[in-house]
Write a protein that holds these residues in place. Structure first.
Motif, mmCIF file in Angstrom:
data_model
loop_
_atom_site.group_PDB
_atom_site.id
_atom_site.type_symbol
_atom_site.label_atom_id
_atom_site.label_comp_id
_atom_site.label_asym_id
_atom_site.label_seq_id
_atom_site.Cartn_x
_atom_site.Cartn_y
_atom_site.Cartn_z
ATOM 1 N N ALA A 1 11.716 1.844 -14.570
ATOM 2 C CA ALA A 1 11.767 0.968 -13.389
ATOM 3 C C ALA A 1 10.444 1.077 -12.644
ATOM 4 C CB ALA A 1 12.917 1.362 -12.471
ATOM 5 N N SER A 2 10.049 -0.007 -11.996
ATOM 6 C CA SER A 2 8.805 0.029 -11.214
ATOM 7 C C SER A 2 8.964 -0.715 -9.900
ATOM 8 C CB SER A 2 7.633 -0.565 -12.003
ATOM 9 O OG SER A 2 7.794 -1.957 -12.197
ATOM 10 N N ILE A 3 8.174 -0.251 -8.935
ATOM 11 C CA ILE A 3 7.978 -0.928 -7.659
ATOM 12 C C ILE A 3 6.476 -1.149 -7.582
ATOM 13 C CG2 ILE A 3 8.104 -0.782 -5.155
ATOM 14 C CD1 ILE A 3 10.400 1.208 -5.530
ATOM 15 N N GLU A 4 6.062 -2.387 -7.619
ATOM 16 C CA GLU A 4 4.637 -2.670 -7.696
ATOM 17 C C GLU A 4 4.182 -3.533 -6.531
ATOM 18 O OE1 GLU A 4 3.193 -3.466 -11.764
ATOM 19 O OE2 GLU A 4 5.267 -3.126 -12.417
ATOM 20 N N CYS A 5 2.947 -3.302 -6.161
ATOM 21 C CA CYS A 5 2.326 -4.107 -5.123
ATOM 22 C C CYS A 5 1.097 -4.776 -5.729
ATOM 23 C CB CYS A 5 1.977 -3.246 -3.905
ATOM 24 S SG CYS A 5 1.266 -4.215 -2.564
ATOM 25 N N PHE A 6 -0.037 -4.076 -5.730
ATOM 26 C CA PHE A 6 -1.289 -4.711 -6.166
ATOM 27 C C PHE A 6 -1.331 -5.018 -7.656
ATOM 28 C CE2 PHE A 6 -2.482 -0.524 -7.489
ATOM 29 C CZ PHE A 6 -3.567 -0.636 -8.339
ATOM 30 N N THR A 7 -0.434 -4.426 -8.446
ATOM 31 C CA THR A 7 -0.394 -4.718 -9.883
ATOM 32 C C THR A 7 0.543 -5.884 -10.206
ATOM 33 O OG1 THR A 7 1.219 -2.938 -10.108
ATOM 34 C CG2 THR A 7 -1.082 -2.409 -10.643
ATOM 35 N N HIS A 8 1.165 -6.458 -9.188
ATOM 36 C CA HIS A 8 1.951 -7.692 -9.313
ATOM 37 C C HIS A 8 2.949 -7.681 -10.469
ATOM 38 C CE1 HIS A 8 -1.848 -9.138 -7.275
ATOM 39 N NE2 HIS A 8 -0.899 -9.296 -6.368
ATOM 40 N N CYS A 9 3.604 -6.556 -10.690
ATOM 41 C CA CYS A 9 4.621 -6.384 -11.734
ATOM 42 C C CYS A 9 4.064 -6.462 -13.153
ATOM 43 C CB CYS A 9 5.780 -7.376 -11.568
ATOM 44 S SG CYS A 9 6.751 -7.055 -10.086
ATOM 45 N N GLU A 10 2.766 -6.429 -13.298
ATOM 46 C CA GLU A 10 2.177 -6.507 -14.631
ATOM 47 C C GLU A 10 2.377 -5.217 -15.428
ATOM 48 O OE1 GLU A 10 -1.739 -8.227 -14.871
ATOM 49 O OE2 GLU A 10 -1.183 -9.790 -13.440
ATOM 50 N N MET B 1 10.034 -4.560 -9.752
ATOM 51 C CA MET B 1 10.066 -5.188 -8.432
ATOM 52 C C MET B 1 8.674 -5.338 -7.838
ATOM 53 S SD MET B 1 13.305 -3.284 -6.710
ATOM 54 C CE MET B 1 13.385 -1.788 -7.664
ATOM 55 N N PHE B 2 8.434 -6.488 -7.245
ATOM 56 C CA PHE B 2 7.221 -6.732 -6.484
ATOM 57 C C PHE B 2 7.603 -6.617 -5.011
ATOM 58 C CE2 PHE B 2 4.401 -9.935 -4.348
ATOM 59 C CZ PHE B 2 3.242 -9.181 -4.430
ATOM 60 N N LEU B 3 7.173 -5.527 -4.371
ATOM 61 C CA LEU B 3 7.504 -5.284 -2.969
ATOM 62 C C LEU B 3 6.229 -4.947 -2.196
ATOM 63 C CD1 LEU B 3 10.753 -3.132 -3.388
ATOM 64 C CD2 LEU B 3 10.584 -5.550 -2.790
ATOM 65 N N TYR C 1 8.544 -3.832 5.347
ATOM 66 C CA TYR C 1 9.869 -4.304 5.745
ATOM 67 C C TYR C 1 10.791 -4.448 4.527
ATOM 68 C CZ TYR C 1 13.638 -7.291 7.322
ATOM 69 O OH TYR C 1 14.880 -7.804 7.573
ATOM 70 N N SER C 2 10.317 -5.091 3.482
ATOM 71 C CA SER C 2 11.137 -5.281 2.279
ATOM 72 C C SER C 2 11.503 -3.951 1.649
ATOM 73 C CB SER C 2 10.406 -6.143 1.252
ATOM 74 O OG SER C 2 10.217 -7.440 1.751
ATOM 75 N N ILE C 3 10.554 -3.050 1.581
ATOM 76 C CA ILE C 3 10.803 -1.731 0.998
ATOM 77 C C ILE C 3 11.871 -0.997 1.803
ATOM 78 C CG2 ILE C 3 9.778 0.564 0.647
ATOM 79 C CD1 ILE C 3 7.162 -1.035 -0.121
ATOM 80 N N GLU C 4 11.742 -1.025 3.123
ATOM 81 C CA GLU C 4 12.719 -0.344 3.977
ATOM 82 C C GLU C 4 14.101 -0.963 3.843
ATOM 83 O OE1 GLU C 4 10.834 -0.426 7.832
ATOM 84 O OE2 GLU C 4 9.485 1.211 7.293
ATOM 85 N N GLU C 5 14.181 -2.290 3.796
ATOM 86 C CA GLU C 5 15.478 -2.967 3.711
ATOM 87 C C GLU C 5 16.133 -2.789 2.338
ATOM 88 O OE1 GLU C 5 17.338 -4.706 6.108
ATOM 89 O OE2 GLU C 5 15.900 -3.610 7.349
ATOM 90 N N ILE C 6 15.375 -2.944 1.279
ATOM 91 C CA ILE C 6 15.925 -2.894 -0.075
ATOM 92 C C ILE C 6 16.199 -1.464 -0.527
ATOM 93 C CG2 ILE C 6 15.415 -3.368 -2.514
ATOM 94 C CD1 ILE C 6 13.940 -5.915 -1.460
ATOM 95 N N LEU C 7 15.251 -0.568 -0.248
ATOM 96 C CA LEU C 7 15.376 0.798 -0.752
ATOM 97 C C LEU C 7 15.898 1.790 0.271
ATOM 98 C CD1 LEU C 7 12.046 0.923 -2.772
ATOM 99 C CD2 LEU C 7 14.361 0.506 -3.634
#
Length: 172
Positions: free
Chosen positions: A10-19, A44-46, A50-56
């Protein structure tokens, strides 16, 4: 490692855009010859706190800045953020392998957790003044991070040497 055992990812990615996650999926798909023994659970692209706090349900340190909702940290803060995110997603989903990426100012950072081991990858390519950086610099940093992470993961699965660009985290 035996190729008969399937690892989960599983991954949570930002600058790598889920690549990274999509790259793992492409390397492990049933139609690939010499596929990696990985089952992708989530990618996941987060980019926003805010999204990280809400989802995770995890609190991150306050970013130095927000650009259109995107968190902007410096390199040291990115290491901390990727350690937190890779731990949380690994625990929540119970996967063998977790990846988190974060970058703002400085080098991009990826944290890869493989079973109980923790690895940090930093790009050579730096981006200073993130909101004003060229697209070329940002894309070059992303491509380097994706390639290095996939190389490390393949090496870990195949029982190869840890590449010299990788930092092994003790007591992560």
């Amino acid at each position: 490692m035996s190729v008969s055992r399937t690892l989960t990812f599983a991954s949570i990615e930002c600058f790598t855009h889920c690549e990274i996650g999509m790259g793992v999926h492409k390397l492990s798909a049933p139609y690939v010859k010499n596929k990696l023994p990985i089952s992708v659970s989530a990618v996941m692209f987060l980019p926003s706190v805010y999204s990280i706090e809400e989802i995770l349900g995890v609190m991150l340190p306050p970013p130095r800045a927000h650009v259109n909702g995107i968190k902007v940290y410096d390199e040291v803060e990115n290491v901390n953020v990727t350690l937190i995110l890779s731990r949380v997603i690994k625990e929540k989903l119970g996967v063998n392998i977790s990846v988190a990426s974060s970058a703002g100012n400085g080098r991009g950072v990826v944290c890869l957790r493989f079973n109980k081991e923790i690895f940090i990858i930093r790009t050579r390519n730096k981006v200073e003044g993130f909101p004003f950086a060229s697209v070329e610099k940002i894309l070059k940093r992303k491509e380097e991070a994706v390639n290095k992470t996939l190389l490390l993961l393949e090496s870990l699965i195949e029982g190869g040497e840890i590449p010299d660009f990788v930092e092994v985290v003790e007591n992560g």
